[in-house]
Design an enzyme around this catalytic site. Structure first.
Site, PDB file in Angstrom:
ATOM      1  N   SER A 143      -1.653   1.573  -5.682  1.00  9.74           N
ATOM      2  CA  SER A 143      -0.318   0.991  -5.704  1.00  9.74           C
ATOM      3  C   SER A 143       0.718   2.084  -5.960  1.00  9.74           C
ATOM      4  O   SER A 143       0.517   3.245  -5.583  1.00  9.74           O
ATOM      5  CB  SER A 143      -0.254  -0.120  -6.756  1.00  9.74           C
ATOM      6  OG  SER A 143       0.996  -0.764  -6.737  1.00  9.74           O
ATOM      7  N   TYR A 170       8.559  -0.945   0.836  1.00  9.71           N
ATOM      8  CA  TYR A 170       7.397  -0.270   0.271  1.00  9.71           C
ATOM      9  C   TYR A 170       7.075  -0.809  -1.127  1.00  9.71           C
ATOM     10  O   TYR A 170       5.914  -1.144  -1.429  1.00  9.71           O
ATOM     11  CB  TYR A 170       7.674   1.231   0.209  1.00  9.71           C
ATOM     12  CG  TYR A 170       6.531   2.053  -0.331  1.00  9.71           C
ATOM     13  CD1 TYR A 170       5.440   2.380   0.475  1.00  9.71           C
ATOM     14  CD2 TYR A 170       6.538   2.508  -1.647  1.00  9.71           C
ATOM     15  CE1 TYR A 170       4.387   3.146  -0.010  1.00  9.71           C
ATOM     16  CE2 TYR A 170       5.489   3.273  -2.143  1.00  9.71           C
ATOM     17  CZ  TYR A 170       4.422   3.580  -1.329  1.00  9.71           C
ATOM     18  OH  TYR A 170       3.380   4.325  -1.821  1.00  9.71           O
ATOM     19  N   LYS A 174       3.653  -2.931  -2.625  1.00 11.71           N
ATOM     20  CA  LYS A 174       2.840  -2.448  -3.736  1.00 11.71           C
ATOM     21  C   LYS A 174       2.798  -3.461  -4.881  1.00 11.71           C
ATOM     22  O   LYS A 174       1.776  -3.557  -5.591  1.00 11.71           O
ATOM     23  CB  LYS A 174       3.359  -1.101  -4.223  1.00 11.71           C
ATOM     24  CG  LYS A 174       3.231   0.007  -3.173  1.00 11.71           C
ATOM     25  CD  LYS A 174       1.781   0.206  -2.733  1.00 11.71           C
ATOM     26  CE  LYS A 174       1.615   1.380  -1.792  1.00 11.71           C
ATOM     27  NZ  LYS A 174       0.201   1.640  -1.437  1.00 11.71           N
TER      28      LYS A 174
END
Length: 287
Positions: A143, A170, A174
């Site tokens: 992550s 992004y 995660k």
């Protein structure tokens, strides 16, 4: 730092051909019995890469390609892995991409960053569930600390109603991984397998520099943090690791209602995906 034990018999590593993934593969190869590495490249381009790995140890090494922009390819990847082994001791979901400058859609019609970084690893995990259970194995989601600032609305996973930016896309992907690791441990029936998410550090990679104008640590440092998450002799039980130690995740990941809503929408986006064109619906048991 929890103790790190010997490498498992069979380890699957996605995104192994560059950056942190390649560094992880180099650390593992002297220790693991069977290493199955994934990348997006054609197998004909990987002879030199595989040769370098084999020079570092005597492990059995297999390369399996897949384009995570296509969920059917992820299903085919799982089938290829199942043909190579009857158990997976550790699955490291490392493959990822930076958010593109503008919102783009995958072959399946999903926001591209979400699909590559979140939907694809979740689908691969689901399809390998039986092999993970057979080994009482572990799933490691790579992550990012960017997830701490993310806000993810399960009813708008594809950012149709959320202002798009590459870094926001992004970070949301995660956050999904961190929540999924906890969901796996909470929901998995016996025989169960372990799960953990890990921020490997701010690491100097092409992915980092595609979104952020900052420096970073060498890939080997991030790889060591991923290795610890994968090989620790302690059970992680869905924890989030900030580099080499447990840390509080984004509060949303701790919310059972959020996790339930997230997984309901995740499975909805992953329905009717198969390598051979047959439709199926995925759930914890892959059915």
């Amino acid at each position: 730092m929890p103790p790190v034990g010997p490498a498992p018999t069979t380890l699957v590593l996605t995104g192994a051909t560059s950056g942190i993934g390649e560094a992880v593969a180099r650390l593992l190869i002297p220790r693991v019995t069977r290493l199955i590495v994934h990348g997006p490249q054609h197998p004909g381009e990987m002879d030199r890469f595989l040769g370098r790995l084999r020079d570092l140890g005597h492990s059995e090494v297999h390369y399996v390609p897949a384009n995570f922009d296509d969920l059917a390819a992820v299903g085919a990847l799982a089938d290829r892995i199942a043909a190579l082994t009857d158990q997976v001791d550790v699955l490291i979901n490392n493959a990822g991409r930076p958010g593109p400058p503008t919102r783009q859609l995958s072959i399946d019609g999903n926001e591209l960053t979400l699909q590559t970084n979140y939907l694809a690893p979740v689908l691969l995990t689901e399809r390998l569930t039986a092999l993970l259970r057979a080994a009482h194995g572990r799933v490691v989601h790579v992550s990012s600390a960017t997830h701490l600032s993310a806000s993810l609305e399960p009813d708008d996973l594809n950012m149709e109603h959320t202002a798009y930016s590459s870094t926001v896309a992004y970070a949301r992907s995660k956050l999904g991984l961190v929540a999924h690791a906890r969901w796996l441990v909470d929901q998995a029936p016996s025989p169960r397998f372990d799960a953990v998410s890990v921020h490997p550090g701010v690491i100097r990679t092409e992915l980092l520099h595609a979104m952020f104008d900052i420096g970073g640590a060498p890939a080997a440092q991030g790889a060591r943090n991923v290795l610890q998450a994968a090989l620790s002799t302690d059970a992680w039980d869905g924890q989030y690791l900030a580099e080499d130690r447990s840390a509080p995740p984004n509060p949303a990941a701790l919310d059972p209602d959020f996790r339930s809503r997230l997984m309901m929408q995740t499975f909805r986006l992953m329905r009717h995906v198969s390598a051979d064109g047959r439709s199926f619906s995925v759930g914890l048991d892959g059915a």
